[in-house]
Design an enzyme around this catalytic site. Structure first.
Site, PDB file in Angstrom:
ATOM      1  N   SER A 278       0.732  -0.920   0.155  1.00 25.53           N
ATOM      2  CA  SER A 278      -0.030   0.008   0.005  1.00 25.53           C
ATOM      3  C   SER A 278       0.851   1.203   0.030  1.00 25.53           C
ATOM      4  CB  SER A 278      -0.789  -0.105   1.196  1.00 25.53           C
ATOM      5  OG  SER A 278      -0.359  -0.265   2.379  1.00 25.53           O
TER       6      SER A 278
ATOM      7  N   GLY B 292      -0.857   4.766  -0.067  1.00 25.30           N
ATOM      8  CA  GLY B 292      -1.457   5.664   0.572  1.00 25.30           C
ATOM      9  C   GLY B 292      -2.182   6.040  -0.601  1.00 25.30           C
TER      10      GLY B 292
ATOM     11  N   GLY C  41      -2.295   4.762  -4.276  1.00 27.86           N
ATOM     12  CA  GLY C  41      -2.830   3.172  -4.368  1.00 27.86           C
ATOM     13  C   GLY C  41      -1.990   2.141  -4.068  1.00 27.86           C
TER      14      GLY C  41
ATOM     15  N   GLY D  86      -6.243   1.299   5.636  1.00 24.43           N
ATOM     16  CA  GLY D  86      -5.328  -0.004   5.538  1.00 24.43           C
ATOM     17  C   GLY D  86      -6.061  -1.110   6.071  1.00 24.43           C
ATOM     18  N   ASP D  87      -6.929  -1.022   7.285  1.00 21.45           N
ATOM     19  CA  ASP D  87      -7.829  -1.832   7.675  1.00 21.45           C
ATOM     20  C   ASP D  87      -9.055  -2.324   6.612  1.00 21.45           C
ATOM     21  OD1 ASP D  87      -6.205  -1.579   9.980  1.00 21.45           O
ATOM     22  OD2 ASP D  87      -7.658  -0.222  10.898  1.00 21.45           O
TER      23      ASP D  87
END
Length: 302
Positions: free
Chosen positions: A214, A216, A219, A245-246
């Site tokens: 990831s 942010g 993408g 992120g979760d």
């Protein structure tokens, strides 16, 4: 059903202010409290989107009881292990431009409590389709905690998604986690590679089935045994990124349940993640924005 394991739960407190200015007094516009820790946030997103989930984690003290009460109120199925160590608190101060986080480390658990937690996970895998181990570890925790959860799930023939960092991330990859989801900084911690894709391949070589990296607002990249893909959000989304992120992990776990293609999983992960930024607190998504993002997220092979 997706079982989530949160080794280091927290009571998440979010303060909304007009503008964060260090060294000054702030008037708080609103306060929100809810059960947190990355795995609990994953379960909350899944529950909100109608996906069956069971949240597992150790809790203790007054804040631990607050977590239990919040999960009950939200209707999220859970199996919580009572421990002596008090549950920690995390604070997010959110203004119109950004979010500033204060994360307590979490008190150490006894070795016997870790064993009881693993026994609880093992006992609750009946009917599970995917296991998620997500979040940091309390101070002094065994570095192989997530790896042991990976082993328990693999012994039961259940795929595992892991979102953690440091030695615990490497140990989980070596244990054969089906998907790991580091960010660029977390990847650099455990792999000696300047190029992120090369680093992801190194983590796969260590034992991970697939690596979703990831970045942010830029993408995500998926490096898998089936190929490599990049997904990019169609426009910037402003808000609170603490649960993004979760939400991505929730999408990846749901993709495993649905056995969707990797491009579809990555599109969903980016869409769920960006929609979570627009939500006021971690563990939620902006549903109207989510539907729009599904249509507009670009995915390309490379």
């Amino acid at each position: 059903m997706i079982v989530t394991v949160t080794p280091n739960p927290a009571l998440d407190v979010s303060y909304r202010v007009d503008k964060l200015a260090p060294g000054t007094t702030h008037r708080v516009r609103s306060v929100r409290e809810r059960a947190g820790g990355k795995g609990f946030n994953v379960s909350r997103v899944l529950h909100e989107l109608g996906v069956a989930t069971l949240a597992i984690g150790p809790v203790g003290g007054v804040l631990g009881e607050s977590i239990r009460a919040d999960l009950l109120a939200a209707g999220i199925r859970h199996a919580l292990l009572a421990v002596d160590a008090p549950t920690r608190m995390t604070v997010a101060v959110v203004d119109e431009e950004d979010a500033t986080l204060f994360n307590e480390a979490g008190a150490a658990l006894l070795d016997t409590e870790w064993d009881r937690l693993l026994d609880l996970v093992r006992a609750r895998l009946v009917g599970a389709d995917v296991v998620v181990c997500s979040g940091s570890l309390p101070l002094g925790s065994p570095r192989d905690t997530c790896a042991r959860i990976v082993g328990i799930a693999r012994d039961a023939g259940i795929p595992v998604v892991v979102d953690t960092s440091g030695p615990a991330l490497l140990a989980a990859a070596q244990a054969g986690a089906d998907v790991v989801k580091p960010n660029a900084a977390e990847l650099r911690e455990v792999v000696d590679a300047d190029d992120p894709v090369a680093g992801a391949e190194a983590l796969r070589a260590a034992g991970a089935g697939a690596v979703v990296l990831s970045s942010g607002p830029d993408g995500m990249v998926a490096v898998t045994g089936e190929g490599r893909w990049r997904a990019i959000p169609p426009f910037p989304v402003r808000g609170n990124p603490t649960g993004a992120g979760d939400a991505a992990v929730a999408a990846l776990a749901n993709g495993l349940v649905e056995q969707s293609s990797w491009p579809m999983r990555l599109r969903a992960a980016v869409a769920w993640s960006a929609a979570a930024v627009a939500a006021p607190v971690a563990g939620s998504v902006d549903l109207a924005l989510l539907h729009r993002l599904y249509e507009e997220v670009a995915v390309e092979a490379f």
